[in-house]
Design a protein around this motif. Structure first.
Motif, PDB file in Angstrom:
ATOM      1  N   TYR A  92       0.837  -1.198   0.000  1.00  0.00           N
ATOM      2  CA  TYR A  92       0.000   0.000   0.000  1.00  0.00           C
ATOM      3  C   TYR A  92       0.874   1.252   0.000  1.00  0.00           C
ATOM      4  O   TYR A  92       0.619   2.214  -0.729  1.00  0.00           O
ATOM      5  CB  TYR A  92      -0.933  -0.018   1.210  1.00  0.00           C
ATOM      6  CG  TYR A  92      -1.835   1.184   1.289  1.00  0.00           C
ATOM      7  CD1 TYR A  92      -2.964   1.273   0.485  1.00  0.00           C
ATOM      8  CD2 TYR A  92      -1.563   2.231   2.153  1.00  0.00           C
ATOM      9  CE1 TYR A  92      -3.795   2.388   0.540  1.00  0.00           C
ATOM     10  CE2 TYR A  92      -2.382   3.343   2.218  1.00  0.00           C
ATOM     11  CZ  TYR A  92      -3.501   3.411   1.407  1.00  0.00           C
ATOM     12  OH  TYR A  92      -4.308   4.508   1.472  1.00  0.00           O
ATOM     13  N   PHE A  93       1.940   1.244   0.811  1.00  0.00           N
ATOM     14  CA  PHE A  93       2.838   2.396   0.864  1.00  0.00           C
ATOM     15  C   PHE A  93       3.614   2.556  -0.440  1.00  0.00           C
ATOM     16  O   PHE A  93       3.838   3.679  -0.897  1.00  0.00           O
ATOM     17  CB  PHE A  93       3.795   2.287   2.053  1.00  0.00           C
ATOM     18  CG  PHE A  93       3.109   2.447   3.382  1.00  0.00           C
ATOM     19  CD1 PHE A  93       2.330   3.560   3.652  1.00  0.00           C
ATOM     20  CD2 PHE A  93       3.228   1.476   4.358  1.00  0.00           C
ATOM     21  CE1 PHE A  93       1.686   3.713   4.870  1.00  0.00           C
ATOM     22  CE2 PHE A  93       2.588   1.619   5.581  1.00  0.00           C
ATOM     23  CZ  PHE A  93       1.814   2.737   5.842  1.00  0.00           C
ATOM     24  N   ILE A  94       4.009   1.460  -1.033  1.00  0.00           N
ATOM     25  CA  ILE A  94       4.698   1.532  -2.332  1.00  0.00           C
ATOM     26  C   ILE A  94       3.760   2.115  -3.387  1.00  0.00           C
ATOM     27  O   ILE A  94       4.157   2.953  -4.193  1.00  0.00           O
ATOM     28  CB  ILE A  94       5.214   0.141  -2.762  1.00  0.00           C
ATOM     29  CG1 ILE A  94       6.381  -0.278  -1.881  1.00  0.00           C
ATOM     30  CG2 ILE A  94       5.636   0.134  -4.227  1.00  0.00           C
ATOM     31  CD1 ILE A  94       6.856  -1.686  -2.135  1.00  0.00           C
ATOM     32  N   PHE A  95       2.506   1.673  -3.392  1.00  0.00           N
ATOM     33  CA  PHE A  95       1.501   2.186  -4.323  1.00  0.00           C
ATOM     34  C   PHE A  95       1.371   3.694  -4.167  1.00  0.00           C
ATOM     35  O   PHE A  95       1.373   4.438  -5.152  1.00  0.00           O
ATOM     36  CB  PHE A  95       0.171   1.477  -4.065  1.00  0.00           C
ATOM     37  CG  PHE A  95      -0.978   1.900  -4.935  1.00  0.00           C
ATOM     38  CD1 PHE A  95      -0.841   2.069  -6.303  1.00  0.00           C
ATOM     39  CD2 PHE A  95      -2.230   2.087  -4.370  1.00  0.00           C
ATOM     40  CE1 PHE A  95      -1.921   2.440  -7.096  1.00  0.00           C
ATOM     41  CE2 PHE A  95      -3.311   2.455  -5.153  1.00  0.00           C
ATOM     42  CZ  PHE A  95      -3.158   2.633  -6.516  1.00  0.00           C
ATOM     43  N   GLY A 101       2.135  12.332  -9.652  1.00  0.00           N
ATOM     44  CA  GLY A 101       1.185  13.412  -9.873  1.00  0.00           C
ATOM     45  C   GLY A 101       0.013  13.492  -8.932  1.00  0.00           C
ATOM     46  O   GLY A 101      -0.713  14.480  -8.953  1.00  0.00           O
ATOM     47  N   PHE A 102      -0.230  12.489  -8.107  1.00  0.00           N
ATOM     48  CA  PHE A 102      -1.330  12.582  -7.144  1.00  0.00           C
ATOM     49  C   PHE A 102      -1.083  11.656  -5.968  1.00  0.00           C
ATOM     50  O   PHE A 102      -0.265  10.750  -6.040  1.00  0.00           O
ATOM     51  CB  PHE A 102      -2.689  12.280  -7.793  1.00  0.00           C
ATOM     52  CG  PHE A 102      -2.859  10.870  -8.289  1.00  0.00           C
ATOM     53  CD1 PHE A 102      -3.366   9.882  -7.458  1.00  0.00           C
ATOM     54  CD2 PHE A 102      -2.537  10.524  -9.588  1.00  0.00           C
ATOM     55  CE1 PHE A 102      -3.531   8.592  -7.919  1.00  0.00           C
ATOM     56  CE2 PHE A 102      -2.706   9.243 -10.061  1.00  0.00           C
ATOM     57  CZ  PHE A 102      -3.202   8.266  -9.218  1.00  0.00           C
ATOM     58  N   ASP A 111     -13.325  10.002  -3.313  1.00  0.00           N
ATOM     59  CA  ASP A 111     -14.200   9.094  -4.069  1.00  0.00           C
ATOM     60  C   ASP A 111     -13.787   8.946  -5.533  1.00  0.00           C
ATOM     61  O   ASP A 111     -14.624   8.794  -6.416  1.00  0.00           O
ATOM     62  CB  ASP A 111     -15.670   9.512  -3.968  1.00  0.00           C
ATOM     63  CG  ASP A 111     -16.621   8.348  -4.284  1.00  0.00           C
ATOM     64  OD1 ASP A 111     -16.177   7.177  -4.295  1.00  0.00           O
ATOM     65  OD2 ASP A 111     -17.811   8.613  -4.542  1.00  0.00           O
ATOM     66  N   ASN A 112     -12.478   8.970  -5.783  1.00  0.00           N
ATOM     67  CA  ASN A 112     -11.987   8.688  -7.131  1.00  0.00           C
ATOM     68  C   ASN A 112     -12.049   7.173  -7.318  1.00  0.00           C
ATOM     69  O   ASN A 112     -11.196   6.433  -6.831  1.00  0.00           O
ATOM     70  CB  ASN A 112     -10.554   9.212  -7.312  1.00  0.00           C
ATOM     71  CG  ASN A 112     -10.029   8.985  -8.712  1.00  0.00           C
ATOM     72  OD1 ASN A 112     -10.400   8.042  -9.386  1.00  0.00           O
ATOM     73  ND2 ASN A 112      -9.136   9.864  -9.133  1.00  0.00           N
ATOM     74  N   ARG A 113     -13.071   6.723  -8.010  1.00  0.00           N
ATOM     75  CA  ARG A 113     -13.349   5.290  -8.123  1.00  0.00           C
ATOM     76  C   ARG A 113     -12.306   4.550  -8.949  1.00  0.00           C
ATOM     77  O   ARG A 113     -12.077   3.361  -8.735  1.00  0.00           O
ATOM     78  CB  ARG A 113     -14.747   5.083  -8.679  1.00  0.00           C
ATOM     79  CG  ARG A 113     -15.769   5.593  -7.687  1.00  0.00           C
ATOM     80  CD  ARG A 113     -17.156   5.610  -8.191  1.00  0.00           C
ATOM     81  NE  ARG A 113     -17.970   6.310  -7.189  1.00  0.00           N
ATOM     82  CZ  ARG A 113     -19.241   6.511  -7.317  1.00  0.00           C
ATOM     83  NH1 ARG A 113     -19.873   6.102  -8.398  1.00  0.00           N
ATOM     84  NH2 ARG A 113     -19.900   7.133  -6.376  1.00  0.00           N
ATOM     85  N   ALA A 114     -11.680   5.232  -9.877  1.00  0.00           N
ATOM     86  CA  ALA A 114     -10.618   4.592 -10.655  1.00  0.00           C
ATOM     87  C   ALA A 114      -9.453   4.216  -9.738  1.00  0.00           C
ATOM     88  O   ALA A 114      -8.919   3.099  -9.821  1.00  0.00           O
ATOM     89  CB  ALA A 114     -10.146   5.522 -11.770  1.00  0.00           C
TER      90      ALA A 114
END
Length: 136
Positions: A92-95, A101-102, A111-114
């Motif tokens: 999760y931390f690597i992700f 950019g975000f 709620d960015n579903r992508a």
């Protein structure tokens, strides 16, 4: 205790109980590392948080399923499950770190579903890799 765990019914209940308890502990840890409140966001209808949280739940359960299949004792199952969870948390931390950019955490909270879907698939996919590596 060992005599009790030789009974398949009792062993199944023990594995289930330990997994549920650890799932609660691990979800609490995930709750502390995110900038949003998982359960409040889900209550408000935030689909991205629901997907990301669902992926974490599936991922942890899948890791524990593998640890149950590969371990010959309740203690080894628990230890492998904890190791698997730590790897999933590290992922999760690597992700979060690798997304240019975000901020993943902010996007899921918004709620960015992508991003929520990608987080779900990352947790599920890596849980299979982690589970395949468990050898007791």
């Amino acid at each position: 205790m060992e005599v009790l765990l030789e009974n398949e019914w009792i062993l199944t209940i023990a594995n289930y109980s330990v997994t549920i308890l650890m799932l609660v502990v691990f979800l609490t840890i995930f709750e502390t590392v995110t900038s949003y409140s998982n359960w409040e966001e889900i209550k408000r209808g935030n689909i991205a948080v629901a997907m990301a949280t669902g992926g974490k739940i599936f991922g942890v359960a899948n890791i524990f399923a593998s640890s149950i299949q590969q371990s010959d004792s309740l203690l080894m199952m628990l230890l492998w499950g904890v190791v698997g969870f730590v790897l999933l948390l590290f992922s999760y931390f690597i992700f979060e770190f690798l997304m240019p950019g975000f901020k993943v955490d902010e996007e899921i909270g918004n709620d960015n579903r992508a991003v929520g879907l990608l987080s779900l698939l990352l947790s599920v996919g890596l849980s299979f890799v982690i589970g395949a590596g468990i050898k007791a």
